[in-house]
Design a protein around this motif. Structure first.
Motif, short mmCIF file in Angstrom:
data_model
loop_
_atom_site.label_atom_id
_atom_site.label_comp_id
_atom_site.label_asym_id
_atom_site.label_seq_id
_atom_site.Cartn_x
_atom_site.Cartn_y
_atom_site.Cartn_z
N TYR A 40 0.87 -1.17 0.00
CA TYR A 40 0.00 0.00 0.00
C TYR A 40 0.91 1.22 0.00
CZ TYR A 40 -3.46 -3.45 1.37
OH TYR A 40 -4.27 -4.56 1.40
N THR A 61 -1.21 -1.00 -4.30
CA THR A 61 -2.42 -0.20 -4.15
C THR A 61 -2.04 1.22 -3.76
OG1 THR A 61 -3.67 -2.13 -3.40
CG2 THR A 61 -4.61 0.03 -2.93
N GLN A 75 -9.18 7.79 7.24
CA GLN A 75 -9.85 7.24 6.06
C GLN A 75 -8.93 6.30 5.28
OE1 GLN A 75 -11.04 10.87 4.09
NE2 GLN A 75 -13.02 10.97 5.17
N ALA A 78 -8.62 3.07 7.12
CA ALA A 78 -9.88 2.33 6.95
C ALA A 78 -9.93 1.64 5.59
CB ALA A 78 -11.07 3.27 7.11
N GLN A 79 -9.38 2.30 4.57
CA GLN A 79 -9.32 1.70 3.23
C GLN A 79 -8.46 0.43 3.25
OE1 GLN A 79 -8.15 4.48 0.17
NE2 GLN A 79 -7.77 2.86 -1.34
N LYS A 81 -7.85 -1.41 6.00
CA LYS A 81 -8.54 -2.39 6.84
C LYS A 81 -9.67 -3.09 6.09
CE LYS A 81 -9.39 0.22 10.51
NZ LYS A 81 -9.85 0.56 11.87
N ALA A 82 -10.20 -2.45 5.06
CA ALA A 82 -11.25 -3.08 4.26
C ALA A 82 -10.68 -4.21 3.40
CB ALA A 82 -11.94 -2.05 3.37
N GLN A 83 -9.34 -4.23 3.23
CA GLN A 83 -8.71 -5.23 2.38
C GLN A 83 -7.89 -6.25 3.16
OE1 GLN A 83 -6.88 -3.61 -1.28
NE2 GLN A 83 -7.75 -1.62 -0.75
N THR A 84 -7.44 -5.89 4.37
CA THR A 84 -6.63 -6.81 5.15
C THR A 84 -6.82 -6.51 6.63
OG1 THR A 84 -4.39 -7.65 5.56
CG2 THR A 84 -4.59 -5.31 5.06
N ASP A 85 -6.58 -7.51 7.47
CA ASP A 85 -6.72 -7.30 8.91
C ASP A 85 -5.38 -7.07 9.59
OD1 ASP A 85 -5.60 -9.81 8.72
OD2 ASP A 85 -7.01 -10.77 10.10
#
Length: 254
Positions: A40, A61, A75, A78-79, A81-85
């Motif tokens: 990322y 990404t 934000q 959060a983006q 976290k929407a793809q990985t923990d």
């Protein structure tokens, strides 16, 4: 986690300040590592980061993040976290030395409060906002590292020349904030190692006005710098968390 070294970055990684210089080179090298699953890459204006866009692929990404804006930091995390923990490696390369009217002060007569605040906003507060919002992604059972690019001139013990008030003080503040975070992370994210790193003088926009007196062998390319820093990071153990290291692995004084 035992006292084994962190080793090569693996899994999910985040580069902050990824559009140029050291950050961009970290992205290049991390994307090329087979042990890295996803990179990322965060910067203020990814749509204008042409060198970064050229690296785009399934394992990269791009994320918009102005680290001086906590809402954007939240934000962006959060983006992710929407793809990985989880994140296994984060390198924070955000920093400013000069920008327009912002220049290192040579003496007290050049001190300006607003410009001093700008140094702290970018070089210090940005990092602690990241540390605050990254906690959920470091709460896992795998080894992880959160590294920030500092500077040797931020060492109070090593300061023998003076000057550069805002930059020195903001990097010293960065060091203290990360040291303090490391203490809390031992409770909240016990498998994480925090470090601050002096990259040496690297041939980037940040250092260009100040390269004249640097011996050629001491002026590193971004590739050299990232190679050195990855070697240092790879040798870190939990006992090193919160400490300050130079590009050659030397432990630096506070």
């Amino acid at each position: 986690m035992s006292n084994q070294t962190f080793g090569q970055p693996v899994g999910q990684v985040l580069v902050v300040g990824a559009s140029q210089g050291i950050g961009l080179e970290f992205v290049r090298q991390l994307v090329a590592m087979t042990s890295v699953v996803q990179v990322y890459a965060a910067c203020r204006k990814p749509e204008q980061a042409t060198d970064l866009q050229e690296l785009a692929g399934d394992r990269l990404t791009l994320i918009q993040m102005d680290t001086t804006n906590e809402t954007q930091v939240e934000q962006a995390i959060a983006q992710i976290k929407a793809q990985t923990d989880r994140l296994n490696f984060v390198i924070n390369c955000v920093g400013v030395l000069h920008d327009g009217d912002l220049k290192p002060e040579k003496g007290l007569r050049q001190i300006d409060g607003d410009r001093m605040l700008q140094y702290f906003q970018v070089n210090s507060i940005s990092a602690i906002l990241l540390a605050k919002h990254l906690v959920p992604l470091f709460k896992h059972d795998q080894p992880s590292v959160f590294a920030s690019i500092s500077a040797k001139v931020g060492s109070i013990g090593d300061n023998g020349l003076g000057g550069w008030y805002g930059y020195r003080a903001s990097k010293a503040a960065l060091n203290m904030l990360m040291k303090t975070t490391a203490i809390e992370y031992k409770r909240t994210c016990p498998n994480n190692i925090i470090t601050v790193l002096h990259p040496g003088t690297t041939d980037t926009q940040l250092s260009k006005p100040f390269q004249r007196n640097v011996p050629p062998e001491k002026l590193f390319s971004p590739t050299q710098t990232v190679n050195y820093l990855l070697d240092v990071i790879g040798q870190l153990t939990p006992a090193d968390s919160g400490d300050f290291f130079s590009w050659n692995g030397d432990r630096l004084p506070w």
